[in-house]
Scaffold this active site. Sequence first.
Site, mmCIF file in Angstrom:
data_model
loop_
_atom_site.group_PDB
_atom_site.id
_atom_site.type_symbol
_atom_site.label_atom_id
_atom_site.label_comp_id
_atom_site.label_asym_id
_atom_site.label_seq_id
_atom_site.Cartn_x
_atom_site.Cartn_y
_atom_site.Cartn_z
ATOM 1 N N HIS A 1 83.192 -4.547 34.457
ATOM 2 C CA HIS A 1 83.980 -5.146 35.540
ATOM 3 C C HIS A 1 84.008 -4.173 36.719
ATOM 4 C CE1 HIS A 1 88.135 -7.054 36.799
ATOM 5 N NE2 HIS A 1 87.306 -6.947 37.816
ATOM 6 N N HIS B 1 71.674 -0.961 45.815
ATOM 7 C CA HIS B 1 70.338 -1.138 45.259
ATOM 8 C C HIS B 1 70.091 -0.279 44.014
ATOM 9 C CE1 HIS B 1 68.602 2.726 46.571
ATOM 10 N NE2 HIS B 1 69.434 2.605 47.583
#
Length: 216
Positions: free
Chosen positions: A152, A143
Amino acid sequence: MPKKARCLILGGGGHAKVIIDCLQRMGEATACGVLDRDPSLRGRKVLGVPVLGPDELLPKLARTRATHFVVGVGGVGDNSVRQRLFGLGLRHLKPLTLRHPSASISRWSKIGDGSVLLAGCVVNAGAKLGVNVIVNSSAIVEHDCVLADHVHVATGAILTSTVRVGALAHIGAGAVVRQCLSIGARAVVGAGAAVVKDVPAGQVVAGVPARGLVKS
Ligand code: JB2
């Protein structure tokens, strides 16, 4: 996503297979061709999708065959190739955003265009991803993490929560980044590293706990 999106895959190696498989599993768009700079691949198929030729074909294919593109190069450790291909694709086509059916993506997250959220990954509430980001298979973006463009997060890596990742950074497979840290732009976190302090832009770190490597 439009029902009849026809998508070109830019790159025809290992990562392209994962992208094509994801597209096929989603079922909402067709992979209509692969472009690859390697002439030996021309005429071959990647998971049943024909390799049409090099990137120079893009303008013509955009007029005749394709509506969308997705970057199919993984670019491990150097995301500038993915950045360049994303820019090239944008000049002619719309970027397709991929969400694997098995990915758990919070409705409270924001996902930039052309990002790919692969099998089994988690993107949790409040996370914000830029454009052309890869969250690879089984990676976790917890979160309130903020990922800039072209990042990436490799297979199985974990950004625990509220981590900031700068543009073009690479988080290696299985690495873990402690909550509330910053990973600078173009930094590279080695596979399996445990990051417990901020990583400056451009720095390469590896190990448990992660330490900076001197480039040779
Ligand atoms: O400018 C380009 C270009 N540069 C390299 N344009 C196009 N259209 N294609 C380009 N390529 C092509 O990307 C190469 O010719 C090659 O066919 C492909 C890269 O394939 P490779 O299998 O070497 O890497 P990958 O990026 O697909 O996969 C890597 O990253 C993944 C995340 C591998 O390490 C995988 O194991 C990993 N899972």
